[in-house]
Design a protein around this motif. Structure first.
Motif, PDB file in Angstrom:
ATOM      1  N   THR A 254      13.755  -8.541 -22.425  1.00  0.00           N
ATOM      2  CA  THR A 254      13.569  -9.729 -23.574  1.00  0.00           C
ATOM      3  C   THR A 254      12.226  -9.289 -24.189  1.00  0.00           C
ATOM      4  O   THR A 254      12.199  -9.354 -25.514  1.00  0.00           O
ATOM      5  N   ASP A 255      11.256  -8.842 -23.204  1.00  0.00           N
ATOM      6  CA  ASP A 255       9.788  -8.332 -23.762  1.00  0.00           C
ATOM      7  C   ASP A 255       9.520  -7.213 -23.276  1.00  0.00           C
ATOM      8  O   ASP A 255       9.693  -6.690 -22.220  1.00  0.00           O
ATOM      9  N   ARG A 256       8.636  -6.188 -23.817  1.00  0.00           N
ATOM     10  CA  ARG A 256       8.308  -4.977 -23.394  1.00  0.00           C
ATOM     11  C   ARG A 256       6.720  -4.744 -23.778  1.00  0.00           C
ATOM     12  O   ARG A 256       6.476  -4.647 -24.963  1.00  0.00           O
ATOM     13  N   GLY A 257       5.917  -4.508 -22.700  1.00  0.00           N
ATOM     14  CA  GLY A 257       4.570  -4.618 -22.915  1.00  0.00           C
ATOM     15  C   GLY A 257       4.070  -3.007 -22.563  1.00  0.00           C
ATOM     16  O   GLY A 257       4.735  -2.534 -21.848  1.00  0.00           O
ATOM     17  N   LYS A 258       2.941  -2.574 -23.160  1.00  0.00           N
ATOM     18  CA  LYS A 258       2.579  -1.282 -22.831  1.00  0.00           C
ATOM     19  C   LYS A 258       0.933  -1.318 -23.205  1.00  0.00           C
ATOM     20  O   LYS A 258       0.396  -2.138 -24.091  1.00  0.00           O
ATOM     21  N   GLY A 259       0.423  -0.415 -22.448  1.00  0.00           N
ATOM     22  CA  GLY A 259      -1.108  -0.376 -22.655  1.00  0.00           C
ATOM     23  C   GLY A 259      -1.617   0.774 -21.738  1.00  0.00           C
ATOM     24  O   GLY A 259      -0.781   1.288 -20.869  1.00  0.00           O
ATOM     25  N   ASP A 260      -2.900   1.147 -21.981  1.00  0.00           N
ATOM     26  CA  ASP A 260      -3.463   2.283 -21.434  1.00  0.00           C
ATOM     27  C   ASP A 260      -4.017   1.677 -20.054  1.00  0.00           C
ATOM     28  O   ASP A 260      -4.408   2.640 -19.050  1.00  0.00           O
ATOM     29  N   ALA A 261      -3.934   0.600 -19.577  1.00  0.00           N
ATOM     30  CA  ALA A 261      -4.384  -0.009 -18.527  1.00  0.00           C
ATOM     31  C   ALA A 261      -4.090  -1.624 -18.497  1.00  0.00           C
ATOM     32  O   ALA A 261      -3.676  -1.925 -19.222  1.00  0.00           O
ATOM     33  N   ALA A 262      -3.758  -1.944 -17.003  1.00  0.00           N
ATOM     34  CA  ALA A 262      -3.041  -3.471 -17.033  1.00  0.00           C
ATOM     35  C   ALA A 262      -3.608  -3.886 -15.519  1.00  0.00           C
ATOM     36  O   ALA A 262      -3.647  -3.281 -14.583  1.00  0.00           O
ATOM     37  N   GLN A 278       0.077  -3.293 -26.493  1.00  0.00           N
ATOM     38  CA  GLN A 278       1.178  -3.559 -27.319  1.00  0.00           C
ATOM     39  C   GLN A 278       2.222  -4.439 -26.645  1.00  0.00           C
ATOM     40  O   GLN A 278       2.489  -4.217 -25.557  1.00  0.00           O
ATOM     41  N   LEU A 279       2.964  -5.285 -27.555  1.00  0.00           N
ATOM     42  CA  LEU A 279       3.924  -6.105 -26.945  1.00  0.00           C
ATOM     43  C   LEU A 279       5.081  -6.174 -27.983  1.00  0.00           C
ATOM     44  O   LEU A 279       4.937  -6.461 -29.143  1.00  0.00           O
ATOM     45  N   ASN A 280       6.330  -5.868 -27.503  1.00  0.00           N
ATOM     46  CA  ASN A 280       7.453  -5.829 -28.390  1.00  0.00           C
ATOM     47  C   ASN A 280       8.626  -6.740 -27.966  1.00  0.00           C
ATOM     48  O   ASN A 280       8.706  -7.001 -26.705  1.00  0.00           O
ATOM     49  N   LEU A 281       8.854  -7.739 -28.957  1.00  0.00           N
ATOM     50  CA  LEU A 281       9.925  -8.733 -28.541  1.00  0.00           C
ATOM     51  C   LEU A 281      11.317  -8.065 -29.456  1.00  0.00           C
ATOM     52  O   LEU A 281      11.164  -7.661 -30.280  1.00  0.00           O
ATOM     53  N   LEU A 282      12.283  -8.336 -28.431  1.00  0.00           N
ATOM     54  CA  LEU A 282      13.419  -7.931 -29.008  1.00  0.00           C
ATOM     55  C   LEU A 282      14.396  -8.861 -29.970  1.00  0.00           C
ATOM     56  O   LEU A 282      15.077  -8.367 -30.843  1.00  0.00           O
ATOM     57  N   GLN A 287       6.405  -6.799 -33.029  1.00  0.00           N
ATOM     58  CA  GLN A 287       5.599  -6.078 -32.445  1.00  0.00           C
ATOM     59  C   GLN A 287       4.021  -6.677 -32.627  1.00  0.00           C
ATOM     60  O   GLN A 287       3.541  -6.968 -33.670  1.00  0.00           O
ATOM     61  N   ILE A 288       3.515  -6.744 -31.256  1.00  0.00           N
ATOM     62  CA  ILE A 288       2.173  -7.130 -31.635  1.00  0.00           C
ATOM     63  C   ILE A 288       1.114  -6.150 -31.002  1.00  0.00           C
ATOM     64  O   ILE A 288       1.406  -5.650 -29.925  1.00  0.00           O
ATOM     65  N   ALA A 289       0.087  -5.818 -31.574  1.00  0.00           N
ATOM     66  CA  ALA A 289      -0.819  -4.716 -30.925  1.00  0.00           C
ATOM     67  C   ALA A 289      -2.313  -5.249 -31.128  1.00  0.00           C
ATOM     68  O   ALA A 289      -2.810  -5.842 -32.341  1.00  0.00           O
ATOM     69  N   SER A 290      -2.990  -4.812 -30.114  1.00  0.00           N
ATOM     70  CA  SER A 290      -4.265  -5.477 -30.278  1.00  0.00           C
ATOM     71  C   SER A 290      -5.171  -4.274 -29.163  1.00  0.00           C
ATOM     72  O   SER A 290      -4.541  -3.641 -28.331  1.00  0.00           O
ATOM     73  N   LYS A 291      -6.499  -4.453 -29.107  1.00  0.00           N
ATOM     74  CA  LYS A 291      -7.316  -3.939 -28.095  1.00  0.00           C
ATOM     75  C   LYS A 291      -6.665  -4.348 -26.622  1.00  0.00           C
ATOM     76  O   LYS A 291      -6.707  -3.457 -25.725  1.00  0.00           O
ATOM     77  N   SER A 292      -6.632  -5.602 -26.645  1.00  0.00           N
ATOM     78  CA  SER A 292      -6.181  -6.058 -25.286  1.00  0.00           C
ATOM     79  C   SER A 292      -5.570  -7.552 -25.407  1.00  0.00           C
ATOM     80  O   SER A 292      -5.761  -8.139 -26.560  1.00  0.00           O
ATOM     81  N   LEU A 308      -5.747  -8.164 -34.337  1.00  0.00           N
ATOM     82  CA  LEU A 308      -4.627  -7.972 -33.978  1.00  0.00           C
ATOM     83  C   LEU A 308      -3.705  -7.613 -35.019  1.00  0.00           C
ATOM     84  O   LEU A 308      -4.072  -8.072 -36.305  1.00  0.00           O
ATOM     85  N   SER A 309      -2.436  -6.970 -34.940  1.00  0.00           N
ATOM     86  CA  SER A 309      -1.687  -6.874 -36.119  1.00  0.00           C
ATOM     87  C   SER A 309      -0.162  -7.461 -35.614  1.00  0.00           C
ATOM     88  O   SER A 309       0.112  -7.099 -34.298  1.00  0.00           O
ATOM     89  N   VAL A 310       0.593  -8.087 -36.138  1.00  0.00           N
ATOM     90  CA  VAL A 310       1.806  -8.585 -35.924  1.00  0.00           C
ATOM     91  C   VAL A 310       2.900  -8.011 -36.998  1.00  0.00           C
ATOM     92  O   VAL A 310       2.574  -8.099 -38.275  1.00  0.00           O
ATOM     93  N   VAL A 311       3.669  -7.319 -36.555  1.00  0.00           N
ATOM     94  CA  VAL A 311       4.932  -6.599 -37.458  1.00  0.00           C
ATOM     95  C   VAL A 311       6.295  -7.426 -37.186  1.00  0.00           C
ATOM     96  O   VAL A 311       6.553  -7.134 -36.068  1.00  0.00           O
ATOM     97  N   GLN A 312       6.749  -7.708 -38.267  1.00  0.00           N
ATOM     98  CA  GLN A 312       8.265  -8.344 -38.075  1.00  0.00           C
ATOM     99  C   GLN A 312       8.939  -7.230 -38.774  1.00  0.00           C
ATOM    100  O   GLN A 312       8.909  -7.152 -39.931  1.00  0.00           O
ATOM    101  N   THR A 313       9.703  -6.088 -38.225  1.00  0.00           N
ATOM    102  CA  THR A 313      10.357  -5.221 -38.568  1.00  0.00           C
ATOM    103  C   THR A 313      11.641  -5.660 -39.268  1.00  0.00           C
ATOM    104  O   THR A 313      11.786  -4.999 -40.125  1.00  0.00           O
ATOM    105  N   ALA A 314      12.309  -6.602 -39.184  1.00  0.00           N
ATOM    106  CA  ALA A 314      13.461  -6.925 -39.828  1.00  0.00           C
ATOM    107  C   ALA A 314      13.258  -7.263 -41.273  1.00  0.00           C
ATOM    108  O   ALA A 314      13.786  -6.825 -42.339  1.00  0.00           O
ATOM    109  N   GLU A 315      12.003  -8.051 -41.492  1.00  0.00           N
ATOM    110  CA  GLU A 315      11.467  -8.509 -42.723  1.00  0.00           C
ATOM    111  C   GLU A 315      10.644  -7.385 -43.241  1.00  0.00           C
ATOM    112  O   GLU A 315      10.101  -7.616 -44.394  1.00  0.00           O
TER     113      GLU A 315
END
Length: 418
Positions: A254-262, A278-282, A287-292, A308-315
């Motif tokens: 459902t969700d996928r997170g990513k970072g250089d540390a956690a 970074q967090l991606n919702l399906l 996509q949500i991106a931030s420093k932490s 942060l930035s939030v990108v809604q890819t479909a729209e």
């Protein structure tokens, strides 16, 4: 048969005199016969004597049996096979460091090779901290470390952790257990595979390294990284390298997170992703991106106090802000501070605060609202705004302060003839 007196390699505490006298001729025989098989039901052989191949009597020293210089024997010819053998090592005050037993083993140059079904215990402060076993293994020991090579299983009876690998090294003075080569670790809270696992027994911490893949049941997720530290009592996972985290629901991502540390707390089910988080919702693809950011898997929320930035890819809509929070289950994003929403045709909506309803494709802006679009060129200024940015269907209203809505129509360039 000639024997020469030699200096004992190590002094050993002897058993009772009767046992000492029984062992003496047997050990002399072992040093002078080749390929002898000895069964436990026929002889009593303390392995300390066998491995050292030295003899020390209680109250008096016996000469060590030694082959004459002119006797010719290869290492293979001097191999010995033992049945029901025990390997023990203690520290300087007599507390055990390890104990390994095997049904059958071949002894060559301080190594028990091809030990069948070895089992044993690793000790710390005189108490067992890990139980070990294998189908077959080569065993080496030098008083400072124990090394096993084969299909190894190490079990922590206190925490219920099982580590499987093809090499095991126990360094009791460093409180360090190393399991190498195709590691698989299991626990009721976590399963992990890696190339190596380093266990700090006193700290109750395991460090997995090399192509680490770890999975937890609650929350249901999988982590992939090159280095992962597991603080067992606290149920905390720490990675200082790039990490990917997949969140599942009913075995579906459902969700996928990513970072250089956690840092992931399995007990609270909260993951703090640091450095290029970074967090991606399906559903919907977002996509949500931030420093932490802080990802609460139980409450299904994501928070950040960083830009942060939030990108809604479909729209094809992007929103930036100083900080924000997303309610994953409700598919609502709340943003605060210097909010700027941009559509694919360059239309923008700026405000102090913004609620974004992803399912409804609806934006609600409050405070110092400024809306602009390019075609037709027009600007609106007001207190609140609501609408669909992608379709450019935006309604701007005055705020509670009673400020009027200001509309600015930008004329087309003059000079075009009809």
């Amino acid at each position: 048969m000639n024997y020469r007196k030699g200096r004992p390699k190590k002094r050993v505490n002897c058993p009772k005199t009767r046992e000492k006298n029984q062992n003496l001729p047997i050990l002399i025989l072992l040093q002078n016969l080749k390929g002898v098989e000895i069964k436990a039901d026929l002889f009593y052989l303390p392995l300390t004597f066998l491995l050292l191949l030295g003899l020390v009597a209680c109250g008096a020293r016996y000469p060590i049996a030694e082959q004459a210089k002119d006797s010719d024997s290869s290492p293979q010819e001097s191999n010995l096979t033992f049945f029901d053998v025990t390997l023990e090592q203690a520290d300087e005050v007599g507390k055990p460091l390890w104990k390994v037993r095997a049904k059958k083993a071949r002894y060559t140059q301080d190594k028990l090779g091809e030990a069948e079904n070895p089992i044993g215990e690793l000790y710390q402060d005189g108490k067992p901290v890990y139980e070990i076993q294998a189908e077959r293994a080569d065993i080496e020991q030098d008083g400072q470390r124990l090394f096993l090579k084969g299909k190894i299983v190490a079990t922590d009876p206190k925490n219920g952790i099982v580590l499987k690998g093809n090499e095991l090294e126990w360094l009791p003075q460093e409180d360090l257990l190393i399991v190498r080569k195709q590691i698989n670790g299991t626990h009721k809270r976590l399963k992990a595979s890696a190339q190596e696992a380093r266990v700090k027994t006193r700290e109750q911490r395991i460090e997995f390294s090399g192509s680490v893949v770890a999975s937890s049941v609650d929350p249901q997720m999988q982590m992939r990284t090159e280095n992962l530290i597991w603080q067992i009592p606290e149920e905390i996972l720490i990675s200082e390298s790039t990490i990917e985290i997949d969140r599942y629901n009913n075995n579906q991502i459902t969700d996928r997170g990513k970072g250089d540390a956690a840092e992931i707390n399995l007990k609270s089910q909260i993951a703090t992703i640091k450095k290029n988080a970074q967090l991606n919702l399906l559903d919907p693809p977002t996509q949500i991106a931030s420093k932490s950011m802080t990802w609460d898997m139980k409450a299904e929320t994501v928070k950040t106090n960083s830009t942060l930035s939030v990108v809604q890819t479909a729209e094809n809509v992007t929103v930036t802000a100083n900080r924000g929070e997303m309610k994953i289950a409700n598919k609502i994003v709340n943003l605060t501070g210097n909010v700027n929403a941009i559509g694919q045709r360059g239309q923008t909506l700026k405000s102090n605060q913004l609620s974004w309803y992803l399912d409804k494709k609806l934006l609600e802006a409050q405070g110092n609202v400024f809306y602009t679009q390019i075609d037709p060129p027009i600007n609106f200024t007001g207190g609140t705004a609501i609408g669909n940015l992608q379709t450019e269907d935006i309604v701007v209203k005055s705020g509670e302060s009673g400020d009027r809505v200001v509309t600015e129509i930008i004329p087309q360039d003059v000079g075009t003839s009809n």
